[in-house]
Design a protein around this motif. Structure first.
Motif, mmCIF file in Angstrom:
data_model
loop_
_atom_site.group_PDB
_atom_site.id
_atom_site.type_symbol
_atom_site.label_atom_id
_atom_site.label_comp_id
_atom_site.label_asym_id
_atom_site.label_seq_id
_atom_site.Cartn_x
_atom_site.Cartn_y
_atom_site.Cartn_z
ATOM 1 N N SER A 14 0.826 -1.196 0.000
ATOM 2 C CA SER A 14 0.000 0.000 0.000
ATOM 3 C C SER A 14 0.865 1.252 0.000
ATOM 4 O O SER A 14 1.896 1.307 0.673
ATOM 5 C CB SER A 14 -0.898 0.010 1.237
ATOM 6 O OG SER A 14 -1.547 1.253 1.364
ATOM 7 N N THR A 15 0.431 2.253 -0.722
ATOM 8 C CA THR A 15 1.132 3.537 -0.684
ATOM 9 C C THR A 15 1.018 4.170 0.695
ATOM 10 O O THR A 15 1.833 4.999 1.065
ATOM 11 C CB THR A 15 0.559 4.507 -1.736
ATOM 12 O OG1 THR A 15 -0.846 4.650 -1.519
ATOM 13 C CG2 THR A 15 0.820 4.000 -3.141
ATOM 14 N N ARG A 16 0.049 3.755 1.473
ATOM 15 C CA ARG A 16 -0.118 4.270 2.836
ATOM 16 C C ARG A 16 0.917 3.713 3.801
ATOM 17 O O ARG A 16 1.057 4.201 4.909
ATOM 18 C CB ARG A 16 -1.513 3.946 3.360
ATOM 19 C CG ARG A 16 -2.594 4.644 2.605
ATOM 20 C CD ARG A 16 -3.939 4.299 3.171
ATOM 21 N NE ARG A 16 -4.989 4.905 2.382
ATOM 22 C CZ ARG A 16 -6.214 5.061 2.799
ATOM 23 N NH1 ARG A 16 -6.557 4.657 4.005
ATOM 24 N NH2 ARG A 16 -7.106 5.615 2.023
ATOM 25 N N SER A 17 1.649 2.702 3.413
ATOM 26 C CA SER A 17 2.605 2.075 4.321
ATOM 27 C C SER A 17 3.992 2.702 4.262
ATOM 28 O O SER A 17 4.864 2.308 5.008
ATOM 29 C CB SER A 17 2.715 0.581 4.009
ATOM 30 O OG SER A 17 3.301 0.389 2.743
ATOM 31 N N GLY A 22 8.739 0.712 7.664
ATOM 32 C CA GLY A 22 8.941 -0.578 7.031
ATOM 33 C C GLY A 22 8.122 -1.720 7.608
ATOM 34 O O GLY A 22 8.270 -2.846 7.188
ATOM 35 N N ALA A 23 7.284 -1.459 8.571
ATOM 36 C CA ALA A 23 6.462 -2.516 9.157
ATOM 37 C C ALA A 23 5.210 -2.701 8.317
ATOM 38 O O ALA A 23 4.149 -2.184 8.639
ATOM 39 C CB ALA A 23 6.111 -2.180 10.598
ATOM 40 N N CYS A 24 5.334 -3.404 7.202
ATOM 41 C CA CYS A 24 4.192 -3.556 6.322
ATOM 42 C C CYS A 24 4.208 -4.926 5.653
ATOM 43 O O CYS A 24 5.177 -5.674 5.745
ATOM 44 C CB CYS A 24 4.142 -2.455 5.276
ATOM 45 S SG CYS A 24 5.709 -1.923 4.645
ATOM 46 N N VAL A 25 3.134 -5.221 4.993
ATOM 47 C CA VAL A 25 3.019 -6.458 4.243
ATOM 48 C C VAL A 25 2.915 -6.136 2.762
ATOM 49 O O VAL A 25 2.566 -5.020 2.375
ATOM 50 C CB VAL A 25 1.807 -7.300 4.697
ATOM 51 C CG1 VAL A 25 1.959 -7.740 6.138
ATOM 52 C CG2 VAL A 25 0.511 -6.553 4.492
ATOM 53 N N GLU A 26 3.213 -7.133 1.954
ATOM 54 C CA GLU A 26 3.062 -7.025 0.509
ATOM 55 C C GLU A 26 2.079 -8.095 0.064
ATOM 56 O O GLU A 26 1.988 -9.158 0.690
ATOM 57 C CB GLU A 26 4.396 -7.258 -0.191
ATOM 58 C CG GLU A 26 5.440 -6.219 0.138
ATOM 59 C CD GLU A 26 6.782 -6.517 -0.485
ATOM 60 O OE1 GLU A 26 7.382 -5.584 -1.028
ATOM 61 O OE2 GLU A 26 7.241 -7.677 -0.418
ATOM 62 N N VAL A 27 1.366 -7.829 -1.002
ATOM 63 C CA VAL A 27 0.421 -8.798 -1.552
ATOM 64 C C VAL A 27 0.736 -9.038 -3.024
ATOM 65 O O VAL A 27 1.294 -8.179 -3.708
ATOM 66 C CB VAL A 27 -1.051 -8.327 -1.397
ATOM 67 C CG1 VAL A 27 -1.426 -8.210 0.064
ATOM 68 C CG2 VAL A 27 -1.299 -7.041 -2.123
ATOM 69 N N ALA A 28 0.386 -10.224 -3.481
ATOM 70 C CA ALA A 28 0.544 -10.572 -4.895
ATOM 71 C C ALA A 28 -0.732 -11.248 -5.367
ATOM 72 O O ALA A 28 -1.245 -12.158 -4.705
ATOM 73 C CB ALA A 28 1.726 -11.509 -5.095
ATOM 74 N N ASP A 29 -1.252 -10.791 -6.494
ATOM 75 C CA ASP A 29 -2.430 -11.401 -7.103
ATOM 76 C C ASP A 29 -1.983 -12.677 -7.806
ATOM 77 O O ASP A 29 -1.091 -12.637 -8.664
ATOM 78 C CB ASP A 29 -3.055 -10.424 -8.095
ATOM 79 C CG ASP A 29 -4.307 -10.953 -8.758
ATOM 80 O OD1 ASP A 29 -4.691 -12.115 -8.503
ATOM 81 O OD2 ASP A 29 -4.904 -10.213 -9.546
ATOM 82 N N SER A 39 7.098 -7.514 4.266
ATOM 83 C CA SER A 39 7.969 -6.780 3.342
ATOM 84 C C SER A 39 9.428 -6.777 3.785
ATOM 85 O O SER A 39 10.316 -6.557 2.976
ATOM 86 C CB SER A 39 7.467 -5.345 3.163
ATOM 87 O OG SER A 39 7.557 -4.643 4.383
ATOM 88 N N LYS A 40 9.691 -7.032 5.056
ATOM 89 C CA LYS A 40 11.071 -7.056 5.552
ATOM 90 C C LYS A 40 11.714 -8.422 5.391
ATOM 91 O O LYS A 40 12.916 -8.561 5.554
ATOM 92 C CB LYS A 40 11.116 -6.652 7.027
ATOM 93 C CG LYS A 40 10.664 -5.223 7.296
ATOM 94 C CD LYS A 40 10.739 -4.850 8.764
ATOM 95 C CE LYS A 40 9.971 -5.735 9.698
ATOM 96 N NZ LYS A 40 8.555 -5.956 9.466
ATOM 97 N N ASP A 41 10.935 -9.460 5.074
ATOM 98 C CA ASP A 41 11.440 -10.829 4.953
ATOM 99 C C ASP A 41 10.903 -11.446 3.673
ATOM 100 O O ASP A 41 10.071 -12.346 3.695
ATOM 101 C CB ASP A 41 11.009 -11.643 6.185
ATOM 102 C CG ASP A 41 11.653 -13.011 6.243
ATOM 103 O OD1 ASP A 41 12.567 -13.298 5.440
ATOM 104 O OD2 ASP A 41 11.238 -13.806 7.102
#
Length: 64
Positions: A14-17, A22-29, A39-41
């Motif tokens: 998210s652009t909000r993160s 850096g404490a965020c998650v990433e998603v993949a469709d 996102s850190k690992d």
């Protein structure tokens, strides 16, 4: 959804993160679902949701 093929997955966050250190998650469709990772690992574990499971998860977040 178990052990999805993540080869070629395009991860996004998210652009909000951007401002949270850096404490965020990433998603993949994945086409038939969504994968989520820390996102850190980037080589660490992932969670995978089928399409309906992801919708239910996101809807529950929005309602709280």
């Amino acid at each position: 959804m178990s052990d999805p093929d993540l080869t070629g997955a395009v991860w996004r966050k998210s652009t909000r993160s951007d401002g949270n250190g850096g404490a965020c998650v990433e998603v993949a469709d994945l086409g038939n679902g969504v994968a989520v990772r820390d996102s850190k690992d980037k080589s660490g574990p992932t969670l995978a949701f089928d399409t309906q499971g992801w919708r239910t998860f996101v809807d529950s977040l929005r309602s709280n």
